[in-house]
Design an enzyme around this catalytic site. Structure first.
Site, PDB file in Angstrom:
ATOM      1  N   HIS A 155       4.722  49.485  47.032  1.00 32.52           N
ATOM      2  CA  HIS A 155       3.650  48.348  47.539  1.00 32.52           C
ATOM      3  C   HIS A 155       3.334  47.751  48.939  1.00 32.52           C
ATOM      4  O   HIS A 155       4.313  48.417  49.702  1.00 32.52           O
ATOM      5  CB  HIS A 155       4.161  47.048  46.714  1.00 32.52           C
ATOM      6  CG  HIS A 155       5.504  46.491  47.463  1.00 32.52           C
ATOM      7  ND1 HIS A 155       6.631  47.105  46.877  1.00 32.52           N
ATOM      8  CD2 HIS A 155       6.021  45.801  48.175  1.00 32.52           C
ATOM      9  CE1 HIS A 155       7.695  46.749  47.601  1.00 32.52           C
ATOM     10  NE2 HIS A 155       7.337  45.690  48.461  1.00 32.52           N
ATOM     11  N   HIS A 177       2.578  48.320  55.961  1.00 29.62           N
ATOM     12  CA  HIS A 177       3.240  49.539  55.366  1.00 29.62           C
ATOM     13  C   HIS A 177       3.713  49.757  53.865  1.00 29.62           C
ATOM     14  O   HIS A 177       3.679  48.860  53.218  1.00 29.62           O
ATOM     15  CB  HIS A 177       4.583  49.614  56.380  1.00 29.62           C
ATOM     16  CG  HIS A 177       5.731  48.701  55.957  1.00 29.62           C
ATOM     17  ND1 HIS A 177       5.522  47.407  56.425  1.00 29.62           N
ATOM     18  CD2 HIS A 177       6.850  48.994  55.340  1.00 29.62           C
ATOM     19  CE1 HIS A 177       6.805  47.017  55.926  1.00 29.62           C
ATOM     20  NE2 HIS A 177       7.270  47.620  55.109  1.00 29.62           N
TER      21      HIS A 177
END
EC number: 3.1.-.-
Length: 172
Positions: free
Chosen positions: A34, A115
């Site tokens: 995620h 990220h």
């Protein structure tokens, strides 16, 4: 209750990340790959409805956008996390900023660096070796993002989706 707000990338990107996470991320079984929009935070259960309403408002103010994922980066020397870099688009920045205002305000531990974690809790030697190998590979993916998710953490530390918020006007 412990909550978090994330974007789940496509299955293709998740599969690529999970191929690495299985080996290098001890949190592999706790949450799918995620992009964190708001770090985990504690909230009383009676505030959940207010949080959901606020997130619906944010989703309605945000249009779907293209997510660009590519190259490998690291947070070393702060910590030995290796990740796929996610381009910091205006939409991602807007979502992150909105999720730290008003009712959702909380102290940030780190600046927002979008990220997708692929390795963490590595020794310095493991980190250097894995990062060196992954930087030689070519990664680039893009996809349209049209939703984000409010997660809650269970007692066994796994994360589940409480609600999904679709981006754009007219979303429910």
């Amino acid at each position: 209750m412990k909550l978090g707000i994330v974007i789940f990338p496509s299955k293709m990107i998740q599969d690529k990340a999970n191929g690495l996470r299985k080996r290098y991320d001890p949190h592999y079984a706790l949450v799918p790959p995620h992009i964190t929009l708001k770090a985990p935070f504690e909230a009383p259960e009676e505030q959940l409805e207010t949080i959901v309403k606020e997130l619906r408002t944010i989703a309605n103010k945000t249009n779907p956008f293209t997510l660009h994922v590519g190259k490998v980066g690291s947070f070393a020397p702060v910590n030995n996390v290796i990740y796929f870099k996610v381009e910091k688009t205006p939409e991602l920045t807007f979502l992150n900023e909105e999720m730290h205002k008003g009712f959702l305000t909380q102290e940030r531990e780190y600046a927002f660096v979008p990220h997708l974690t692929i390795a963490q809790k590595l020794s310095d030697a493991e980190h250097a070796d894995i990062l060196g190998r992954l930087r030689m590979k070519d990664f680039y993916y893009e996809q349209t993002i049209d939703r984000f998710h409010l997660l809650y953490q269970l007692e066994n530390e796994t994360w589940n989706v409480h609600e999904t918020f679709h981006l754009g006007k007219g979303s429910k």
